[in-house]
Design a protein around this motif. Structure first.
Motif, PDB file in Angstrom:
ATOM      1  N   TYR A   1       0.839  -1.212   0.000  1.00  0.00           N
ATOM      2  CA  TYR A   1       0.000   0.000   0.000  1.00  0.00           C
ATOM      3  C   TYR A   1       0.871   1.258   0.000  1.00  0.00           C
ATOM      4  CZ  TYR A   1      -3.555   3.318   1.668  1.00  0.00           C
ATOM      5  OH  TYR A   1      -4.402   4.393   1.815  1.00  0.00           O
ATOM      6  N   GLU A   2       1.924   1.226   0.813  1.00  0.00           N
ATOM      7  CA  GLU A   2       2.837   2.369   0.892  1.00  0.00           C
ATOM      8  C   GLU A   2       3.565   2.562  -0.438  1.00  0.00           C
ATOM      9  OE1 GLU A   2       6.245   4.029   3.962  1.00  0.00           O
ATOM     10  OE2 GLU A   2       6.112   1.880   3.597  1.00  0.00           O
ATOM     11  N   ASN A   3       4.026   1.452  -1.037  1.00  0.00           N
ATOM     12  CA  ASN A   3       4.739   1.551  -2.319  1.00  0.00           C
ATOM     13  C   ASN A   3       3.842   2.107  -3.424  1.00  0.00           C
ATOM     14  OD1 ASN A   3       7.061   0.520  -1.180  1.00  0.00           O
ATOM     15  ND2 ASN A   3       6.628  -1.598  -1.768  1.00  0.00           N
ATOM     16  N   MET A   4       2.580   1.670  -3.423  1.00  0.00           N
ATOM     17  CA  MET A   4       1.651   2.143  -4.461  1.00  0.00           C
ATOM     18  C   MET A   4       1.396   3.642  -4.345  1.00  0.00           C
ATOM     19  SD  MET A   4      -1.236  -0.832  -4.651  1.00  0.00           S
ATOM     20  CE  MET A   4      -0.773  -2.523  -4.998  1.00  0.00           C
ATOM     21  N   SER A   5       1.401   4.145  -3.129  1.00  0.00           N
ATOM     22  CA  SER A   5       1.124   5.569  -2.933  1.00  0.00           C
ATOM     23  C   SER A   5       2.275   6.438  -3.414  1.00  0.00           C
ATOM     24  CB  SER A   5       0.866   5.846  -1.455  1.00  0.00           C
ATOM     25  OG  SER A   5       2.061   5.695  -0.702  1.00  0.00           O
ATOM     26  N   GLN A   6       3.453   5.824  -3.605  1.00  0.00           N
ATOM     27  CA  GLN A   6       4.643   6.583  -3.989  1.00  0.00           C
ATOM     28  C   GLN A   6       5.006   6.422  -5.460  1.00  0.00           C
ATOM     29  OE1 GLN A   6       7.563   5.101  -1.262  1.00  0.00           O
ATOM     30  NE2 GLN A   6       6.681   6.148   0.509  1.00  0.00           N
ATOM     31  N   GLY A   7       4.261   5.571  -6.183  1.00  0.00           N
ATOM     32  CA  GLY A   7       4.601   5.328  -7.580  1.00  0.00           C
ATOM     33  C   GLY A   7       3.454   5.638  -8.528  1.00  0.00           C
ATOM     34  N   GLN A   8       3.693   6.519  -9.497  1.00  0.00           N
ATOM     35  CA  GLN A   8       2.634   6.899 -10.444  1.00  0.00           C
ATOM     36  C   GLN A   8       2.243   5.745 -11.360  1.00  0.00           C
ATOM     37  OE1 GLN A   8       4.085  10.359 -12.508  1.00  0.00           O
ATOM     38  NE2 GLN A   8       3.589  11.756 -10.829  1.00  0.00           N
ATOM     39  N   GLN A   9       3.108   4.734 -11.499  1.00  0.00           N
ATOM     40  CA  GLN A   9       2.806   3.621 -12.387  1.00  0.00           C
ATOM     41  C   GLN A   9       1.599   2.821 -11.910  1.00  0.00           C
ATOM     42  OE1 GLN A   9       5.419   3.877 -10.408  1.00  0.00           O
ATOM     43  NE2 GLN A   9       6.249   1.925  -9.729  1.00  0.00           N
ATOM     44  N   PHE A  10       1.171   3.031 -10.650  1.00  0.00           N
ATOM     45  CA  PHE A  10       0.020   2.305 -10.122  1.00  0.00           C
ATOM     46  C   PHE A  10      -1.284   3.082 -10.289  1.00  0.00           C
ATOM     47  CE2 PHE A  10       3.688   0.938  -7.499  1.00  0.00           C
ATOM     48  CZ  PHE A  10       3.681  -0.422  -7.799  1.00  0.00           C
ATOM     49  N   ASP A  11      -1.194   4.336 -10.735  1.00  0.00           N
ATOM     50  CA  ASP A  11      -2.381   5.201 -10.777  1.00  0.00           C
ATOM     51  C   ASP A  11      -3.469   4.672 -11.708  1.00  0.00           C
ATOM     52  OD1 ASP A  11      -1.130   6.796  -8.995  1.00  0.00           O
ATOM     53  OD2 ASP A  11      -0.574   8.387 -10.411  1.00  0.00           O
ATOM     54  N   GLU A  12      -3.065   4.025 -12.791  1.00  0.00           N
ATOM     55  CA  GLU A  12      -4.041   3.572 -13.778  1.00  0.00           C
ATOM     56  C   GLU A  12      -4.628   2.188 -13.455  1.00  0.00           C
ATOM     57  OE1 GLU A  12      -2.316   3.786 -17.629  1.00  0.00           O
ATOM     58  OE2 GLU A  12      -1.940   5.946 -17.556  1.00  0.00           O
ATOM     59  N   LEU A  13      -4.154   1.580 -12.385  1.00  0.00           N
ATOM     60  CA  LEU A  13      -4.679   0.257 -12.017  1.00  0.00           C
ATOM     61  C   LEU A  13      -6.055   0.388 -11.378  1.00  0.00           C
ATOM     62  CD1 LEU A  13      -1.515  -1.443 -10.435  1.00  0.00           C
ATOM     63  CD2 LEU A  13      -2.363  -1.666 -12.769  1.00  0.00           C
ATOM     64  N   SER A  14      -6.878  -0.624 -11.630  1.00  0.00           N
ATOM     65  CA  SER A  14      -8.207  -0.648 -11.015  1.00  0.00           C
ATOM     66  C   SER A  14      -8.078  -1.036  -9.540  1.00  0.00           C
ATOM     67  CB  SER A  14      -9.099  -1.668 -11.728  1.00  0.00           C
ATOM     68  OG  SER A  14      -8.614  -2.988 -11.489  1.00  0.00           O
ATOM     69  N   PHE A  15      -9.180  -0.904  -8.805  1.00  0.00           N
ATOM     70  CA  PHE A  15      -9.192  -1.279  -7.385  1.00  0.00           C
ATOM     71  C   PHE A  15      -8.824  -2.752  -7.213  1.00  0.00           C
ATOM     72  CE2 PHE A  15     -11.487  -3.239  -3.874  1.00  0.00           C
ATOM     73  CZ  PHE A  15     -10.982  -2.525  -2.790  1.00  0.00           C
ATOM     74  N   ASP A  16      -9.441  -3.627  -8.039  1.00  0.00           N
ATOM     75  CA  ASP A  16      -9.173  -5.063  -7.933  1.00  0.00           C
ATOM     76  C   ASP A  16      -7.711  -5.388  -8.229  1.00  0.00           C
ATOM     77  OD1 ASP A  16     -11.654  -5.851  -7.133  1.00  0.00           O
ATOM     78  OD2 ASP A  16     -12.399  -6.301  -9.148  1.00  0.00           O
ATOM     79  N   GLU A  17      -7.131  -4.697  -9.198  1.00  0.00           N
ATOM     80  CA  GLU A  17      -5.730  -4.935  -9.542  1.00  0.00           C
ATOM     81  C   GLU A  17      -4.810  -4.517  -8.394  1.00  0.00           C
ATOM     82  OE1 GLU A  17      -5.724  -4.474 -14.419  1.00  0.00           O
ATOM     83  OE2 GLU A  17      -5.738  -2.662 -13.156  1.00  0.00           O
ATOM     84  N   ARG A  18      -5.110  -3.394  -7.772  1.00  0.00           N
ATOM     85  CA  ARG A  18      -4.306  -2.947  -6.631  1.00  0.00           C
ATOM     86  C   ARG A  18      -4.457  -3.907  -5.448  1.00  0.00           C
ATOM     87  NH1 ARG A  18      -3.764   3.478  -5.893  1.00  0.00           N
ATOM     88  NH2 ARG A  18      -3.681   4.118  -8.076  1.00  0.00           N
ATOM     89  N   LEU A  19      -5.693  -4.307  -5.208  1.00  0.00           N
ATOM     90  CA  LEU A  19      -5.941  -5.239  -4.104  1.00  0.00           C
ATOM     91  C   LEU A  19      -5.212  -6.559  -4.335  1.00  0.00           C
ATOM     92  CD1 LEU A  19      -7.399  -5.907  -1.460  1.00  0.00           C
ATOM     93  CD2 LEU A  19      -9.373  -6.645  -2.826  1.00  0.00           C
ATOM     94  N   SER A  20      -5.234  -7.028  -5.583  1.00  0.00           N
ATOM     95  CA  SER A  20      -4.555  -8.275  -5.923  1.00  0.00           C
ATOM     96  C   SER A  20      -3.056  -8.180  -5.654  1.00  0.00           C
ATOM     97  CB  SER A  20      -4.805  -8.610  -7.396  1.00  0.00           C
ATOM     98  OG  SER A  20      -4.138  -9.804  -7.756  1.00  0.00           O
ATOM     99  N   LEU A  21      -2.444  -7.051  -6.007  1.00  0.00           N
ATOM    100  CA  LEU A  21      -1.016  -6.852  -5.756  1.00  0.00           C
ATOM    101  C   LEU A  21      -0.716  -6.849  -4.251  1.00  0.00           C
ATOM    102  CD1 LEU A  21      -0.091  -4.091  -8.384  1.00  0.00           C
ATOM    103  CD2 LEU A  21       0.663  -6.473  -8.376  1.00  0.00           C
TER     104      LEU A  21
END
Length: 247
Positions: free
Chosen positions: A21-41
């Motif tokens: 969760y912390e890494n995703m908040s710091q990287g723009q490459q995750f911005d276009e991912l859907s909720f399910d994709e982020r949750l899966s990661l």
């Protein structure tokens, strides 16, 4: 990052998810991912971290005497190792089948290394492993007998229940009653053991106490066991010494 969400994940001991969760908040490459994709990661990272931590705990609890791994085994021609058999055993099928492995050979020919490598491999498959030198185990039982805190029964229970028991320096000294009890109980429970011995199997009988008890123990150990002779013109200690010198 929502600090409250991050703190809640940590308080729930979801450390992998919190880290992701912390890494995703710091990287723009995750911005276009859907909720399910982020949750899966996040879930995948949590699972990976838990497996890594569990493996570390299993290896630490096994008390291995050295670092060793199946992929580090040396297959020199003079050792006459059956590589196909080694790789087959590395899959862990012998544990599923409740079969034993016997490593035989002179001192320094790699018995402890092989036993440790297979023990680590069993840990990688998330099995509980216990490594014991037989002379030390004898002393451990002697001390446990005089404790009033149940140490003796706990030690017996632990050795009987563990998925893989490695007994090094097997029959360097005559077998005691406790070790015989463990062998019998693990045989009944279809648990696998690895034995490291300088003696040929034909020389085991005397140190098992002779008689019908010795015959019964030998049958339980040898029946369906993989018997692996570790040979070589040069001992493993010498080979590893030369290898390090070359580096």
């Amino acid at each position: 990052m929502n600090q409250q969400n991050y703190d809640k994940l940590k308080s729930l001991k979801l450390m992998g998810m919190a880290e992701a969760y912390e890494n995703m908040s710091q990287g723009q490459q995750f911005d276009e991912l859907s909720f399910d994709e982020r949750l899966s990661l996040m879930v995948d990272h949590e699972e990976s971290l838990r497996k890594t931590n569990k493996l570390t705990r299993l290896i630490s609890a096994a008390h291995f005497p050295m670092k060793a791994a199946i992929e580090d085994i040396l297959y020199q021609e003079d050792r006459r190792l059956d590589k196909a058999l080694i790789l087959q055993l590395a899959t862990g099928n012998y544990l599923t089948d409740g079969r034993n492995i016997i490593f035989k050979g002179p001192s320094g020919n790699g018995k402890t290394f092989f036993a440790t490598a297979f023990g680590v491999q069993a840990c990688r498959q998330f099995n509980k492993v216990e490594y014991k030198r037989l002379p030390h185990l004898v002393e451990e039982f002697k001390l446990a007998k005089y404790q009033a805190d149940g140490s003796y029964l706990r030690l017996m229970k632990k050795l009987v229940k563990t998925d893989l028991l490695i007994l090094d320096e097997w029959l360097l000294y005559p077998l005691e009653n406790e070790e015989a009890t463990i062998i019998n109980a693990r045989h009944e429970a279809q648990k696998s053991n690895i034995y490291c011995s300088q003696l040929n199997i034909s020389g085991w009988y005397e140190n098992l106490g002779n008689g019908t008890v010795a015959e019964a123990i030998m049958e339980r150990i040898i029946h369906n066991a993989y018997d692996i002779e570790l040979d070589g013109k040069m001992s493993m200690r010498e080979k590893l010494s030369f290898k390090q010198t070359e580096r």
